[in-house]
Design a protein around this motif. Structure first.
Motif, PDB file in Angstrom:
ATOM      1  N   ILE A  32      72.348   3.568  44.813  1.00  0.00           N
ATOM      2  CA  ILE A  32      71.416   2.349  45.778  1.00  0.00           C
ATOM      3  C   ILE A  32      72.552   2.261  46.791  1.00  0.00           C
ATOM      4  O   ILE A  32      71.712   1.832  47.966  1.00  0.00           O
ATOM      5  N   ASP A  33      74.221   1.807  46.405  1.00  0.00           N
ATOM      6  CA  ASP A  33      74.712   2.017  47.759  1.00  0.00           C
ATOM      7  C   ASP A  33      74.996   3.051  48.521  1.00  0.00           C
ATOM      8  O   ASP A  33      74.279   2.231  50.574  1.00  0.00           O
ATOM      9  N   GLY A  34      74.666   3.741  48.551  1.00  0.00           N
ATOM     10  CA  GLY A  34      74.428   5.356  49.050  1.00  0.00           C
ATOM     11  C   GLY A  34      73.406   5.181  50.563  1.00  0.00           C
ATOM     12  O   GLY A  34      73.361   5.263  51.528  1.00  0.00           O
ATOM     13  N   ARG A  35      72.323   4.658  49.759  1.00  0.00           N
ATOM     14  CA  ARG A  35      70.993   4.524  50.524  1.00  0.00           C
ATOM     15  C   ARG A  35      70.954   5.995  51.106  1.00  0.00           C
ATOM     16  O   ARG A  35      70.550   5.863  52.438  1.00  0.00           O
ATOM     17  N   GLU A  36      70.673   6.984  50.342  1.00  0.00           N
ATOM     18  CA  GLU A  36      70.338   8.375  51.209  1.00  0.00           C
ATOM     19  C   GLU A  36      68.789   8.230  51.596  1.00  0.00           C
ATOM     20  O   GLU A  36      68.351   8.290  51.038  1.00  0.00           O
ATOM     21  N   ALA A 106      75.834  20.747  56.099  1.00  0.00           N
ATOM     22  CA  ALA A 106      75.960  19.385  56.706  1.00  0.00           C
ATOM     23  C   ALA A 106      75.403  18.660  56.253  1.00  0.00           C
ATOM     24  O   ALA A 106      75.792  17.094  56.044  1.00  0.00           O
ATOM     25  N   ARG A 107      74.245  18.865  55.841  1.00  0.00           N
ATOM     26  CA  ARG A 107      73.434  16.831  55.070  1.00  0.00           C
ATOM     27  C   ARG A 107      74.077  16.646  53.782  1.00  0.00           C
ATOM     28  O   ARG A 107      74.406  15.433  53.584  1.00  0.00           O
ATOM     29  N   HIS A 114      79.854  10.144  52.146  1.00  0.00           N
ATOM     30  CA  HIS A 114      79.282   8.639  52.039  1.00  0.00           C
ATOM     31  C   HIS A 114      79.502   8.619  50.820  1.00  0.00           C
ATOM     32  O   HIS A 114      80.491   7.029  50.987  1.00  0.00           O
ATOM     33  N   ARG A 115      79.439   9.267  49.616  1.00  0.00           N
ATOM     34  CA  ARG A 115      79.770   8.365  48.118  1.00  0.00           C
ATOM     35  C   ARG A 115      80.906   8.668  47.930  1.00  0.00           C
ATOM     36  O   ARG A 115      81.528   7.767  47.334  1.00  0.00           O
ATOM     37  N   THR A 116      81.359   9.900  48.710  1.00  0.00           N
ATOM     38  CA  THR A 116      83.441   9.413  48.178  1.00  0.00           C
ATOM     39  C   THR A 116      83.807   8.483  49.005  1.00  0.00           C
ATOM     40  O   THR A 116      84.674   7.568  47.973  1.00  0.00           O
TER      41      THR A 116
END
Length: 150
Positions: A32-36, A106-107, A114-116
């Motif tokens: 949720i916080d990652g909003r990928e 790269a993605r 970002h998740r780390t």
């Protein structure tokens, strides 16, 4: 079963329930916080291709536990985004193998970074002793990831 064995079994069941709950909730918070911009199944497929590729569609579908038509739609989207490359299967002129593109790699690196960072911010909320306890528990937690058939 002795009473000591029953207590061990009850404690193990309680630990399993707590671990399942905390891992599930933490994973959900990170997602949720990652909003990928990439949906979970697409992301999972990319990781599987990275780890096990090149793969045929049927093998990727099996590894992701989805049907071939579902995986076909996932791959079409990943292909449209330039995240995977379809290459001819050297063993079957009608088949293709899926490999990760440079853009796909790269993605994945971007999502992982970002998740780390999200997890690092949560770890920063803990005191030093709690972080040491988690660090000491990592080998046991990593051992839980090993499948019975590995």
């Amino acid at each position: 079963m002795t009473s000591a064995e029953r207590v061990d079994t009850d404690e193990q069941t309680d630990l399993a329930a707590r671990l399942r709950l905390v891992v599930g909730r933490l994973h959900r918070r990170i997602r949720i916080d990652g909003r990928e911009s990439i949906p979970p199944l697409q992301l999972s497929a990319l990781v599987t291709v990275e780890q096990h590729g090149p793969l045929r569609l049927s093998e990727l579908a099996r590894r992701e536990a989805v049907t071939a038509p579902t995986m076909s739609r996932v791959l079409a989207s990943l292909d449209d985004q330039g995240l995977v490359i379809r290459t001819p299967d050297p063993n079957d002129a009608r088949g293709v193998r899926i490999v990760l593109s440079d853009k796909g790699a790269a993605r994945l690196a971007e999502v992982r970074s970002h998740r780390t960072a999200l997890v690092a911010r949560r770890l920063a909320r803990l005191d030093v002793e709690q972080r040491h306890i988690l660090d000491a528990a990592m080998p046991a937690l990593e051992a839980l990831l090993v499948d019975d058939d590995d």
